[in-house]
Design a protein around this motif. Structure first.
Motif, short mmCIF file in Angstrom:
data_model
loop_
_atom_site.label_atom_id
_atom_site.label_comp_id
_atom_site.label_asym_id
_atom_site.label_seq_id
_atom_site.Cartn_x
_atom_site.Cartn_y
_atom_site.Cartn_z
N ASP A 115 -122.05 16.14 65.54
CA ASP A 115 -120.70 15.99 65.02
C ASP A 115 -120.29 14.52 65.03
OD1 ASP A 115 -118.21 16.86 64.03
OD2 ASP A 115 -117.37 16.96 66.05
N GLY A 116 -119.89 14.00 63.87
CA GLY A 116 -119.48 12.61 63.77
C GLY A 116 -120.61 11.63 63.53
N GLU A 117 -121.86 12.09 63.54
CA GLU A 117 -123.00 11.19 63.34
C GLU A 117 -122.89 10.53 61.97
OE1 GLU A 117 -127.87 11.30 63.83
OE2 GLU A 117 -126.62 12.88 64.71
N THR A 118 -123.07 9.23 61.94
CA THR A 118 -122.81 8.43 60.74
C THR A 118 -124.04 7.61 60.40
OG1 THR A 118 -120.46 8.31 61.32
CG2 THR A 118 -121.28 6.68 59.74
N HIS A 119 -124.43 7.65 59.12
CA HIS A 119 -125.63 6.93 58.69
C HIS A 119 -125.41 6.25 57.35
CE1 HIS A 119 -128.36 8.48 61.79
NE2 HIS A 119 -127.70 9.63 61.69
N PHE A 120 -126.26 5.27 57.10
CA PHE A 120 -126.28 4.53 55.84
C PHE A 120 -127.53 4.92 55.06
CE2 PHE A 120 -128.02 0.90 53.49
CZ PHE A 120 -126.96 0.56 52.67
N SER A 121 -127.39 5.14 53.74
CA SER A 121 -128.54 5.49 52.90
C SER A 121 -128.58 4.54 51.70
CB SER A 121 -128.44 6.93 52.39
OG SER A 121 -128.59 7.84 53.46
N PRO A 122 -129.68 3.79 51.54
CA PRO A 122 -129.78 2.88 50.39
C PRO A 122 -130.19 3.63 49.12
CG PRO A 122 -131.73 2.69 51.76
CD PRO A 122 -130.81 3.66 52.46
N ALA A 123 -129.63 3.21 48.01
CA ALA A 123 -129.95 3.78 46.69
C ALA A 123 -131.04 2.93 46.03
CB ALA A 123 -128.68 3.81 45.85
N VAL A 174 -112.91 12.84 62.27
CA VAL A 174 -113.98 13.75 62.69
C VAL A 174 -113.38 14.98 63.36
CG1 VAL A 174 -116.04 13.99 64.13
CG2 VAL A 174 -115.62 11.83 62.91
N THR A 175 -112.32 14.78 64.14
CA THR A 175 -111.57 15.88 64.77
C THR A 175 -110.17 15.90 64.17
OG1 THR A 175 -110.69 14.48 66.53
CG2 THR A 175 -112.84 15.53 66.92
N ASP A 176 -109.40 16.90 64.58
CA ASP A 176 -107.96 16.86 64.28
C ASP A 176 -107.38 15.60 64.91
OD1 ASP A 176 -107.45 19.24 62.78
OD2 ASP A 176 -107.73 20.41 64.61
N LEU A 177 -106.55 14.90 64.16
CA LEU A 177 -105.94 13.67 64.66
C LEU A 177 -104.42 13.75 64.58
CD1 LEU A 177 -108.06 10.81 62.97
CD2 LEU A 177 -108.42 11.86 65.21
N ASP A 178 -103.79 13.45 65.70
CA ASP A 178 -102.37 13.12 65.73
C ASP A 178 -102.29 11.75 66.37
OD1 ASP A 178 -100.60 15.33 64.72
OD2 ASP A 178 -101.84 16.48 66.13
N THR A 221 -102.72 16.28 72.50
CA THR A 221 -103.11 16.73 73.84
C THR A 221 -104.62 16.94 73.95
OG1 THR A 221 -102.70 19.03 73.21
CG2 THR A 221 -100.88 17.83 74.24
N LYS A 222 -105.34 16.64 72.88
CA LYS A 222 -106.80 16.78 72.87
C LYS A 222 -107.44 15.44 72.50
CE LYS A 222 -106.78 21.66 71.49
NZ LYS A 222 -107.25 22.64 70.46
N PRO A 223 -108.71 15.24 72.90
CA PRO A 223 -109.40 14.01 72.51
C PRO A 223 -109.49 13.87 70.99
CG PRO A 223 -110.60 15.14 74.25
CD PRO A 223 -109.53 16.09 73.79
N ALA A 224 -109.50 12.64 70.53
CA ALA A 224 -109.56 12.34 69.11
C ALA A 224 -110.81 11.52 68.82
CB ALA A 224 -108.32 11.57 68.68
N LYS A 225 -111.44 11.82 67.67
CA LYS A 225 -112.60 11.06 67.23
C LYS A 225 -112.45 10.74 65.75
CE LYS A 225 -116.86 12.23 68.48
NZ LYS A 225 -118.20 12.87 68.49
N PHE A 226 -112.70 9.49 65.39
CA PHE A 226 -112.65 9.10 63.97
C PHE A 226 -113.60 7.92 63.76
CE2 PHE A 226 -109.15 6.98 66.18
CZ PHE A 226 -109.23 5.66 65.75
N VAL A 227 -113.95 7.73 62.50
CA VAL A 227 -114.86 6.64 62.09
C VAL A 227 -114.09 5.72 61.16
CG1 VAL A 227 -116.94 6.11 60.76
CG2 VAL A 227 -116.95 8.03 62.39
#
Length: 278
Positions: A135-143, A227-231, A267-273
């Motif tokens: 969850d949240g794993e982020t990658h780059f892909s060249p064209a 990545v998660t619900d964000l407030d 009230t919950k942890p937040a994750k974003f990119v």
């Protein structure tokens, strides 16, 4: 004894021609089956198995030859949610046991995975590869390349695909970032700098309830992907607090030239990119 019916399709195509050869061999081996003595029965069975294998390979060849190739914006599992001169953002969702069409990526792109998942990546003219993602794993892909994303699990495969519109120029841009990989900690959270590609810095933020990203300045624009619900609350210098609510997969384009802090008001942890552009 008559052989069971076998109807090759599209005999005029490369795959169809292979199927036609398969059909002829299949009919020939079947015709021999009633005539051979019992001692030769096992040899005939082996011959039929070889032809069955050839038929399977021919069928796969035919399927690949007949598979339609489409541009990214015409692939039905890719849903355009944001577009500007920098990016085209697609929310991707592939249902369980479903494949995308063979589609082309003409521009470099970055993708953010939503949920723990597994996908079979079938790049054109290359063997398929199974990829396990967190969850949240982020990658780059060249064209450029074309591929099929095959979801063979019982859960939907979801990600946010960010196509970099100006990749040709950004590839040669002067790097402006001091670090291309780092882990920064602060009270109640972390910022992990994942990579810098095409001049774009990708970072993953995790904030505990009440945690605040310290004051920082954005010279250029950036994209936020939840990545998660964000407030969250963005306290912009000279403008005051600006609350925001996001669902997983939501994205927001933000202009540059301002300083702010970000606080997790939930009230919950937040994750974003974030993807920061030069």
């Amino acid at each position: 004894m008559n052989a069971p019916d076998y109807n090759p399709e599209d005999a005029g195509t490369l795959g169809g021609a292979a199927l036609q050869r398969c059909d002829k061999g299949y009919q020939r081996v079947w015709a021999l089956a009633p005539e051979v003595p019992a001692t030769a029965h096992s040899a005939t069975i082996r011959r039929m198995k070889r032809h069955a294998l050839f038929c399977l390979l021919a069928t796969l060849l035919a399927a690949q030859a007949l598979a339609p190739e489409v541009e990214l914006n015409a692939e039905p599992h890719h849903h355009l949610t944001l577009e500007n001169k920098y990016v085209r953002v697609y929310n991707v969702e592939v249902p369980p046991h479903t494949d995308t069409l063979m589609h082309w990526h003409r521009h470099d792109y970055i993708y953010v995975t939503l949920g723990i998942t597994e996908v079979v990546n079938e790049v054109k003219d290359k063997p398929p590869a199974t990829i396990k993602l967190q969850d949240g794993e982020t990658h780059f892909s060249p064209a450029p390349f074309a591929h099929i994303a095959s979801n063979r699990t019982d859960q939907p495969f979801r990600n946010v695909t960010i196509e970099i519109v100006d990749d040709e120029n950004l590839r040669h841009a002067t790097a402006k970032w001091d670090e291309d990989r780092a882990l920064e900690t602060f009270p109640g959270g972390t910022q992990q700098i994942l990579f810098v590609k095409d001049g774009i810095r990708a970072s993953e933020f995790e904030l505990q309830p009440g945690g605040t990203v310290p004051k920082h300045h954005h010279t250029g624009p950036h994209l936020l992907v939840a990545v998660t619900d964000l407030d969250i609350r963005s306290d912009v210098e000279g403008m005051g607090p600006m609350p925001g609510h996001f669902k997983p997969g939501d994205s927001k384009w933000l202009p540059g030239n301002y300083s702010h802090t970000i606080t997790n008001t939930a009230t919950k942890p937040a994750k974003f990119v974030t993807l920061e552009f030069p």
